[in-house]
Scaffold this motif. Structure first.
Motif, PDB file in Angstrom:
ATOM      1  N   MET A 172      57.086  21.627  65.041  1.00 30.55           N
ATOM      2  CA  MET A 172      56.788  22.394  63.864  1.00 30.55           C
ATOM      3  C   MET A 172      58.082  22.885  63.225  1.00 30.55           C
ATOM      4  O   MET A 172      59.008  23.253  63.917  1.00 30.55           O
ATOM      5  N   LYS A 173      58.110  22.859  61.894  1.00 31.23           N
ATOM      6  CA  LYS A 173      59.244  23.388  61.133  1.00 31.23           C
ATOM      7  C   LYS A 173      58.709  24.410  60.149  1.00 31.23           C
ATOM      8  O   LYS A 173      57.673  24.196  59.532  1.00 31.23           O
ATOM      9  N   GLN A 174      59.434  25.512  59.996  1.00 29.75           N
ATOM     10  CA  GLN A 174      59.033  26.548  59.054  1.00 29.75           C
ATOM     11  C   GLN A 174      59.981  26.577  57.872  1.00 29.75           C
ATOM     12  O   GLN A 174      61.178  26.344  58.023  1.00 29.75           O
ATOM     13  N   TYR A 175      59.425  26.885  56.714  1.00 32.27           N
ATOM     14  CA  TYR A 175      60.186  26.999  55.478  1.00 32.27           C
ATOM     15  C   TYR A 175      59.893  28.356  54.846  1.00 32.27           C
ATOM     16  O   TYR A 175      58.736  28.797  54.830  1.00 32.27           O
ATOM     17  N   ASN A 176      60.916  29.000  54.308  1.00 33.00           N
ATOM     18  CA  ASN A 176      60.707  30.262  53.602  1.00 33.00           C
ATOM     19  C   ASN A 176      59.957  30.001  52.308  1.00 33.00           C
ATOM     20  O   ASN A 176      60.286  29.073  51.563  1.00 33.00           O
ATOM     21  N   ARG A 177      58.920  30.801  52.076  1.00 34.66           N
ATOM     22  CA  ARG A 177      58.115  30.684  50.875  1.00 34.66           C
ATOM     23  C   ARG A 177      57.760  32.076  50.389  1.00 34.66           C
ATOM     24  O   ARG A 177      57.232  32.883  51.146  1.00 34.66           O
ATOM     25  N   PRO A 178      58.034  32.380  49.114  1.00 36.36           N
ATOM     26  CA  PRO A 178      57.623  33.690  48.605  1.00 36.36           C
ATOM     27  C   PRO A 178      56.097  33.829  48.659  1.00 36.36           C
ATOM     28  O   PRO A 178      55.376  32.851  48.479  1.00 36.36           O
ATOM     29  N   ARG A 179      55.629  35.013  48.924  1.00 34.20           N
ATOM     30  CA  ARG A 179      54.180  35.267  48.893  1.00 34.20           C
ATOM     31  C   ARG A 179      53.826  35.600  47.445  1.00 34.20           C
ATOM     32  O   ARG A 179      53.744  36.758  47.053  1.00 34.20           O
ATOM     33  N   SER A 180      53.650  34.567  46.653  1.00 31.84           N
ATOM     34  CA  SER A 180      53.513  34.720  45.213  1.00 31.84           C
ATOM     35  C   SER A 180      52.076  34.628  44.697  1.00 31.84           C
ATOM     36  O   SER A 180      51.846  34.656  43.507  1.00 31.84           O
ATOM     37  N   HIS A 181      51.116  34.527  45.595  1.00 37.79           N
ATOM     38  CA  HIS A 181      49.711  34.469  45.215  1.00 37.79           C
ATOM     39  C   HIS A 181      48.915  35.285  46.227  1.00 37.79           C
ATOM     40  O   HIS A 181      49.232  35.268  47.419  1.00 37.79           O
ATOM     41  N   ARG A 182      47.902  35.983  45.781  1.00 34.87           N
ATOM     42  CA  ARG A 182      47.125  36.880  46.657  1.00 34.87           C
ATOM     43  C   ARG A 182      46.475  36.159  47.833  1.00 34.87           C
ATOM     44  O   ARG A 182      46.234  36.752  48.877  1.00 34.87           O
ATOM     45  N   ARG A 183      46.191  34.861  47.680  1.00 33.07           N
ATOM     46  CA  ARG A 183      45.554  34.095  48.756  1.00 33.07           C
ATOM     47  C   ARG A 183      46.546  33.667  49.843  1.00 33.07           C
ATOM     48  O   ARG A 183      46.152  33.239  50.924  1.00 33.07           O
ATOM     49  N   MET A 184      47.833  33.790  49.574  1.00 30.23           N
ATOM     50  CA  MET A 184      48.848  33.344  50.534  1.00 30.23           C
ATOM     51  C   MET A 184      49.038  34.353  51.657  1.00 30.23           C
ATOM     52  O   MET A 184      49.047  35.554  51.425  1.00 30.23           O
ATOM     53  N   SER A 185      49.226  33.834  52.862  1.00 33.87           N
ATOM     54  CA  SER A 185      49.506  34.653  54.037  1.00 33.87           C
ATOM     55  C   SER A 185      50.983  34.564  54.376  1.00 33.87           C
ATOM     56  O   SER A 185      51.535  33.474  54.464  1.00 33.87           O
ATOM     57  N   GLY A 186      51.594  35.704  54.590  1.00 35.06           N
ATOM     58  CA  GLY A 186      52.983  35.736  55.032  1.00 35.06           C
ATOM     59  C   GLY A 186      53.968  35.135  54.047  1.00 35.06           C
ATOM     60  O   GLY A 186      53.671  34.946  52.880  1.00 35.06           O
ATOM     61  N   SER A 187      55.155  34.808  54.560  1.00 34.38           N
ATOM     62  CA  SER A 187      56.225  34.281  53.709  1.00 34.38           C
ATOM     63  C   SER A 187      56.807  32.981  54.263  1.00 34.38           C
ATOM     64  O   SER A 187      57.954  32.653  54.008  1.00 34.38           O
ATOM     65  N   LYS A 188      56.004  32.242  55.017  1.00 28.73           N
ATOM     66  CA  LYS A 188      56.445  30.964  55.593  1.00 28.73           C
ATOM     67  C   LYS A 188      55.404  29.891  55.329  1.00 28.73           C
ATOM     68  O   LYS A 188      54.203  30.141  55.359  1.00 28.73           O
ATOM     69  N   HIS A 207      62.861  16.938  54.845  1.00 28.53           N
ATOM     70  CA  HIS A 207      62.882  18.366  55.184  1.00 28.53           C
ATOM     71  C   HIS A 207      63.750  19.150  54.203  1.00 28.53           C
ATOM     72  O   HIS A 207      63.371  20.251  53.788  1.00 28.53           O
ATOM     73  N   TRP A 208      64.903  18.617  53.830  1.00 22.77           N
ATOM     74  CA  TRP A 208      65.781  19.285  52.872  1.00 22.77           C
ATOM     75  C   TRP A 208      65.074  19.474  51.532  1.00 22.77           C
ATOM     76  O   TRP A 208      65.086  20.577  50.964  1.00 22.77           O
ATOM     77  N   SER A 209      64.444  18.424  51.017  1.00 21.06           N
ATOM     78  CA  SER A 209      63.788  18.528  49.710  1.00 21.06           C
ATOM     79  C   SER A 209      62.562  19.443  49.768  1.00 21.06           C
ATOM     80  O   SER A 209      62.332  20.232  48.851  1.00 21.06           O
ATOM     81  N   VAL A 210      61.778  19.376  50.849  1.00 20.39           N
ATOM     82  CA  VAL A 210      60.617  20.265  50.983  1.00 20.39           C
ATOM     83  C   VAL A 210      61.072  21.726  50.988  1.00 20.39           C
ATOM     84  O   VAL A 210      60.459  22.585  50.350  1.00 20.39           O
TER      85      VAL A 210
END
Length: 132
Positions: free
Chosen positions: A1-17, A63-66
């Motif tokens: 498994m690989k994790q990527y940082n993701r802003p929590r920019s929508h109410r349906r999103m969980s966490g920041s990964k 992985h870099w582009s994702v």
């Protein structure tokens, strides 16, 4: 498994990964067709063609582009009640010097955590649905 940082920019999103699972054992076939094994089976060649122009292997480039698509998308939409669509434009130079653009598309599941798939596309408006 690989994790990527993701802003929590929508109410349906969980966490920041967002997470790229290798494979997850689940009971239904529709839920097992996602993640790295899905990308490798269906889109490895597409990533490999672009990676070769950058002198990289397909997995490293994917992985870099994702990572860039998820952290700084050019466009993101609520595709439907179960999917988010993220895309970002990348430019490439062919050996003859000509250039072209490709969008890298990343589809996230219902909560924005599971990466369902990722692939290159020539369609600059691939992500349809409500912009957020």
């Amino acid at each position: 498994m690989k994790q990527y940082n993701r802003p929590r920019s929508h109410r349906r999103m969980s966490g920041s990964k967002a997470k790229m699972y290798c494979r997850k054992h689940v009971s239904s076939q529709s839920e097992s067709a996602f993640g790295l094994r899905h990308v490798r089976a269906g889109h490895k060649g597409h990533f490999a063609d672009l990676a070769a122009m950058e002198g990289r292997d397909w997995g490293n480039f994917m992985h870099w582009s994702v990572s860039w698509v998820i952290s700084e998308p050019g466009r993101r939409t609520v595709q439907n009640a179960n999917r988010f669509c993220f895309q970002k434009k990348f430019g490439f130079r062919q050996p003859n010097g000509s250039t072209f653009d490709r969008q890298i598309i990343v589809i996230l599941g219902r909560t924005g955590v599971r990466i369902m798939t990722a692939f290159p596309s020539a369609n600059a408006n691939y992500c349809q649905g409500t912009l957020f």
